[in-house]
Design a protein around this motif. Sequence first.
Motif, short mmCIF file in Angstrom:
data_model
loop_
_atom_site.label_atom_id
_atom_site.label_comp_id
_atom_site.label_asym_id
_atom_site.label_seq_id
_atom_site.Cartn_x
_atom_site.Cartn_y
_atom_site.Cartn_z
N PHE A 61 0.82 -1.21 0.00
CA PHE A 61 0.00 0.00 0.00
C PHE A 61 0.86 1.26 0.00
O PHE A 61 0.59 2.21 -0.72
CB PHE A 61 -0.90 0.05 1.25
N TYR A 62 1.87 1.29 0.86
CA TYR A 62 2.59 2.53 1.13
C TYR A 62 3.94 2.65 0.44
O TYR A 62 4.48 3.75 0.35
CB TYR A 62 2.83 2.69 2.65
N GLY A 63 4.53 1.55 -0.01
CA GLY A 63 5.90 1.62 -0.50
C GLY A 63 6.85 1.93 0.65
O GLY A 63 6.49 1.77 1.82
N LYS A 67 6.52 8.24 5.81
CA LYS A 67 5.08 8.34 6.02
C LYS A 67 4.45 6.96 6.24
O LYS A 67 3.63 6.77 7.14
CB LYS A 67 4.41 9.04 4.82
N GLY A 130 12.58 5.08 -2.43
CA GLY A 130 11.77 5.59 -1.34
C GLY A 130 10.79 6.64 -1.80
O GLY A 130 10.37 6.67 -2.95
N ASP A 131 10.46 7.49 -0.87
CA ASP A 131 9.45 8.50 -1.08
C ASP A 131 10.05 9.67 -1.87
O ASP A 131 11.07 10.23 -1.49
CB ASP A 131 8.99 8.98 0.30
N LEU A 132 9.40 10.01 -2.99
CA LEU A 132 9.91 11.04 -3.90
C LEU A 132 10.18 12.35 -3.18
O LEU A 132 11.26 12.93 -3.29
CB LEU A 132 8.89 11.25 -5.02
N PHE A 133 9.19 12.82 -2.45
CA PHE A 133 9.29 14.13 -1.80
C PHE A 133 10.41 14.15 -0.77
O PHE A 133 11.24 15.06 -0.74
CB PHE A 133 7.94 14.44 -1.14
N ILE A 153 15.10 8.50 -8.54
CA ILE A 153 14.38 8.10 -7.33
C ILE A 153 13.37 7.05 -7.77
O ILE A 153 12.52 7.32 -8.62
CB ILE A 153 13.70 9.31 -6.66
N SER A 155 10.81 3.45 -6.90
CA SER A 155 9.95 2.89 -5.87
C SER A 155 10.42 1.50 -5.46
O SER A 155 10.07 1.00 -4.40
CB SER A 155 8.50 2.84 -6.35
N ASP B 131 2.76 11.19 -5.01
CA ASP B 131 3.52 10.12 -4.38
C ASP B 131 4.01 9.12 -5.44
O ASP B 131 3.23 8.60 -6.22
CB ASP B 131 2.59 9.43 -3.38
N LEU B 132 5.34 8.90 -5.47
CA LEU B 132 5.95 8.05 -6.49
C LEU B 132 5.30 6.67 -6.57
O LEU B 132 4.91 6.20 -7.64
CB LEU B 132 7.44 7.90 -6.18
N PHE B 133 5.19 6.02 -5.42
CA PHE B 133 4.69 4.65 -5.37
C PHE B 133 3.24 4.57 -5.86
O PHE B 133 2.88 3.73 -6.68
CB PHE B 133 4.80 4.14 -3.93
N GLU B 136 3.00 5.48 -9.72
CA GLU B 136 3.47 4.36 -10.57
C GLU B 136 2.42 3.28 -10.63
O GLU B 136 2.18 2.69 -11.68
CB GLU B 136 4.77 3.77 -10.01
#
Lengths: 234, 234
Positions: A61-63, A67, A130-133, A153, A155, B131-133, B136
């Motif tokens: 769900f979250y990668g 967060k 990871g998380d892009l931001f 970057i 995932s 959000d990247l994940f 995608e």
Amino acid sequence: MIDTIAFDGDDTLWHNESLFSMTQERFRTLLAHAAGQDGSAFDASDIDRRLLAAETANLRFYGYGIKGFVLSMIETAIEVTGGRVPARDIQTLMEFGKSMLAHPVELLDGVAETVEALASSHRLLLITKGDLFDQESKIARSGLAERFHGVEIVSEKDPATYRRILERRGVDPARFLMVGNSVRSDILPVVAVGARAVHVPYHLTWAHEEAEPPAENCWRLGSVRDLPALLATL
Amino acid sequence: MIDTIAFDGDDTLWHNESLFSMTQERFRTLLAHAAGQDGSAFDASDIDRRLLAAETANLRFYGYGIKGFVLSMIETAIEVTGGRVPARDIQTLMEFGKSMLAHPVELLDGVAETVEALASSHRLLLITKGDLFDQESKIARSGLAERFHGVEIVSEKDPATYRRILERRGVDPARFLMVGNSVRSDILPVVAVGARAVHVPYHLTWAHEEAEPPAENCWRLGSVRDLPALLATL
């Protein structure tokens, strides 16, 4: 002869897992307090096991990233306390997350000099998961961004990811070397696409990333400082 | 003459804001119930205002996307109830988030045909923020990935972002057109770098994205279906 060197970010260029580990310690302390109040037993290793299970189950769900880690801590806190965790503790967990996201980027020993030295002789890439931001923010704050020819970057770091990056950038796998702390993400998939990899272990490894290194096309160094000397032998 | 057309993803190719809006409705219902139990007053517009304030204040920590939205809902729930929100309601908010992340990708009317038709005459890009994940995953599930020459997932859509993408891909701004639903993200920064933009409004707009369109180099269409006819006149 290697002409392109890619570095992983978290725990290769800058400290990361130590921040998760410190936060997880604070999480255990918080839960010990919450559990103590209602008289139930508290077992630190059980908390760690349940948190890892939640993180792993939530990856789809979250990668990867802070967060998702915060959401998994909240989920674990609710589960472990049987729903009795007070809202103010959940608020504290969210504050842990914001502290992590705003935490200064601390480069590992030898990184600044090594990256600067290699930037004059090789094409350098940064390939981070990871998380892009959050990753963009860390790269900007690291002060290293200008040393890199390109930043990716992603995932997930699997062979398909590396193959796509090398193809798009016109890099021959035979002339590509990846440097990273995670055998699972930085070493195995790179060797699988016919390139070479240097494992520089970090003193902490997230259980999800643990794996055995391959027998060939892989070197292990104690510090990124030793990279130029190794490159001279390849 | 336009040779490269980029599309935004959320609310341009597929429905997105309707999912946030539906979740926000469920959030209000949940809080109305929680507030009702302890006798405090409940004001739906106040909830919306506080949630938007939390989301906006948290953008610098979380960036855009569902995980940050869930964390902002939890924060708002704790704040609005003065810390009395029960843990099971927080668990419910996390379940709302997982439902959103796993929700099927529903293309807007006319998107599939229009993208397919234009892919044979133009170089198509997908430039999406968030959000990247999650992005995608949505691109993969949209079934449209193969129609695009390239995909860019960015953390912010400002003029510097568009300039960087166009430079890296060797696209002349004078031959570039961006199509999107957000004036703030898809139209203003594109026109600012000397390119053209087509605004296709979605029936819902997140308050954060609201802005006035520019007077020049911008067209407004009721549906993406009308894009080929507009292109014929440019």
